[in-house]
Design a protein around this motif. Structure first.
Motif, PDB file in Angstrom:
ATOM      1  N   GLN A   1       0.896  -1.272   0.047  1.00  0.00           N
ATOM      2  CA  GLN A   1      -0.060  -0.092   0.001  1.00  0.00           C
ATOM      3  C   GLN A   1       0.967   1.251  -0.051  1.00  0.00           C
ATOM      4  N   PRO A   2       0.458   2.333  -0.470  1.00  0.00           N
ATOM      5  CA  PRO A   2       1.220   3.736  -0.612  1.00  0.00           C
ATOM      6  C   PRO A   2       1.342   4.136   1.028  1.00  0.00           C
ATOM      7  N   GLY A   3      -0.004   4.266   1.556  1.00  0.00           N
ATOM      8  CA  GLY A   3       0.197   4.993   2.845  1.00  0.00           C
ATOM      9  C   GLY A   3      -0.835   4.741   3.602  1.00  0.00           C
ATOM     10  N   CYS A   4      -0.735   4.717   4.897  1.00  0.00           N
ATOM     11  CA  CYS A   4      -1.782   4.374   6.091  1.00  0.00           C
ATOM     12  C   CYS A   4      -1.752   5.250   7.308  1.00  0.00           C
ATOM     13  N   VAL A   5      -2.624   5.819   7.884  1.00  0.00           N
ATOM     14  CA  VAL A   5      -2.571   6.241   9.241  1.00  0.00           C
ATOM     15  C   VAL A   5      -3.587   5.689  10.064  1.00  0.00           C
ATOM     16  N   VAL A   6      -3.144   5.291  10.966  1.00  0.00           N
ATOM     17  CA  VAL A   6      -3.925   4.832  12.289  1.00  0.00           C
ATOM     18  C   VAL A   6      -4.054   5.688  13.650  1.00  0.00           C
ATOM     19  N   ALA A   7      -5.176   5.898  14.195  1.00  0.00           N
ATOM     20  CA  ALA A   7      -5.229   6.855  15.268  1.00  0.00           C
ATOM     21  C   ALA A   7      -6.406   6.038  16.238  1.00  0.00           C
ATOM     22  N   VAL A   8      -6.043   6.271  17.564  1.00  0.00           N
ATOM     23  CA  VAL A   8      -6.948   5.523  18.469  1.00  0.00           C
ATOM     24  C   VAL A   8      -6.986   6.571  19.766  1.00  0.00           C
ATOM     25  N   ALA A   9      -8.261   6.754  20.241  1.00  0.00           N
ATOM     26  CA  ALA A   9      -8.565   7.761  21.005  1.00  0.00           C
ATOM     27  C   ALA A   9      -9.281   7.043  22.170  1.00  0.00           C
TER      28      ALA A   9
END
Length: 461
Positions: A25-33
């Motif tokens: 994959q080109p890119g990914c962002v994962v965020a958790v709150a």
């Protein structure tokens, strides 16, 4: 909860690194709150394959149908203010509709039960060969009769949410973009979210990409404005803002722009999604399902060059978002995979000190495995799987460098010994698992690359 969550997120980062290499994959962002506070945000890959510019958590993505949750939140806020009622017929606020469309209710539109066409008679905007509908073009589509009778089944409709955008404008006397920006986005404390293009000057923007087939990945111009469909699909945001926003929609959230009653109404099951391979439901601008035995409340988004998915998990008071910049980005599978990882850690806990050093990745000619300590045991995970702990084996550690497989699939090495081997510096470099020999370095495998066009790819964790 903090200890198990921190341990889970540490493995999520390692697993996601492997998944990114596996899927190219080109890119990914994962965020958790957690309780609306961002506790994890990681960017992997590139924002633009043409330049190789590194992706950051601050990069904006087209998040498409996440827009529907923002629009639904705005509608619920207007109901709380006494400006409308969910049972109101939409024709009360928006003129010029076909008579059958005018009779549908706001609640039916929010729950995709109005029976309106999904994308219009022609939806070339999804192929990036035509602009999205402006006001006159959308009104022309809404002057047509319903496709099916209202209130008979769940039938997804971008046009229906565009119509809700018209209703917000009629009720507030303001353009949708301005009102939703102030009353929902800013009121929710989101600083990296806009209802449509363009974004603020200087804001980092990820570029969307095509799938790998048939000619390899290319860049897609996914930065066009969506005009009258902004209420359905226009939003631009970051994984961090999405995770925090969905955390605020948890009925148990301490901070939200909506009352608990409105949040409960938004997030209850109004309709089951028909003809689906697994049970899925829809609320009011929210997608509802279960993953690894936990309820998920959120939404997904598909836009030319971008796939995204966000959800809050009420059992833990945790929300997460996965955004990708490719049309084949597995954001949905990755989010559910992350939930499955969290589920295991929530049950077994953070690793005890005596097993913590067993955390490692090992390679054989066949595959890679991860040793993942949890509680007082070590589990064998498959980092290449969508859910890495499916049918996982368990190790009991009996000494500084040895143990035993105490649980394994019937085709595995149940009951057999486990031992670490060390190099001259005392660093573990081999794992003896039952009768198998695993290396810490995939370059030591019995594979010849002589004469091949390219060598092995990077194997960073």
């Amino acid at each position: 909860m903090t200890e198990w969550l921190d341990a889970a997120l540490a493995y999520v980062e390692r697993w996601m690194g492997f998944q990114m290499q596996l899927t190219e994959q080109p890119g990914c962002v994962v965020a958790v709150a957690k309780k609306s506070e961002l506790v994890f945000s990681r960017a992997l890959g590139t924002a633009d394959l043409r330049t190789g510019k590194a992706l950051t958590p601050e990069h904006r993505f087209r998040v498409a149908s996440h827009s529907k949750t923002f629009t639904a939140t705005g509608i619920m806020k207007l109901q709380e203010a006494g400006k409308l009622h969910l049972d109101d017929k939409i024709g009360k606020y928006v003129p010029g509709l076909d008579a059958t469309v005018a009779e549908t209710t706001i609640a039916q539109l929010l729950s995709h039960a109005a029976g309106i066409m999904r994308d219009g008679r022609r939806s070339s905007h999804w192929q990036v060969t035509a602009p999205f509908f402006d006001d006159p073009a959308l009104r022309e589509e809404l002057a047509l009769p319903l496709v099916i009778d209202a209130n008979t089944r769940f039938k997804y409709s971008n046009l229906g949410f565009g119509l809700l955008g018209f209703a917000i404008e009629a009720i507030t006397g303001e353009p949708y973009i301005g009102w939703i920006s102030r009353e929902v986005v800013a009121a929710s404390g989101l600083e990296q979210t806009t209802p449509d293009m363009p974004v603020a000057p200087g804001a980092p923007l990820a570029f969307g990409h095509s799938g790998r087939l048939p000619f390899g990945r290319g860049v897609i111009n996914g930065h066009q404005p969506t005009f009258a469909l902004a209420a359905a699909t226009g939003f631009v945001s970051t994984a961090g803002d999405l995770a925090r926003f969905f955390a605020s929609l948890d009925p148990a959230a301490e901070t939200s722009i909506l009352s608990p009653a409105s949040r409960r109404e938004m997030t209850r099951r109004h309709w089951q999604v028909p003809h689906s391979c697994e049970p899925r439901y829809y609320g009011l601008g929210t997608m509802l399902m279960e993953a690894s035995g936990h309820a998920l409340i959120g939404h997904g988004g598909s836009f030319p060059g971008f796939i995204s998915r966000s959800a809050t998990i009420p059992d833990w008071g945790i929300s997460l978002s996965v955004v990708t910049n490719s049309i084949d980005g597995p954001a949905n599978a990755w989010l559910e995979g992350i939930v499955s990882i969290m589920d295991r850690f929530s049950k077994h806990g953070a690793p005890a000190e005596r097993v913590a050093d067993w955390a490692s990745r090992w390679w054989s000619l066949w595959t890679a495995i991860d040793l993942v300590p949890m509680g007082d045991k070590v589990f064998i995970a498959n980092p290449g799987a969508p859910k890495p702990f499916t049918d996982e084996a368990e190790l009991e550690i009996t000494g500084a460098a040895e143990g035993r497989i105490v649980l394994a699939n019937g085709f595995g090495s149940h009951g057999e010994p486990v031992r670490l081997g060390f190099d001259a510096t005392g660093r573990p470099d081999h794992l003896f698992l039952g009768g198998g020999d695993w290396s810490s370095d995939p370059r030591h495998l019995s594979i010849s690359y002589d004469g091949l066009a390219s060598g092995p790819k990077s194997t960073a964790a």
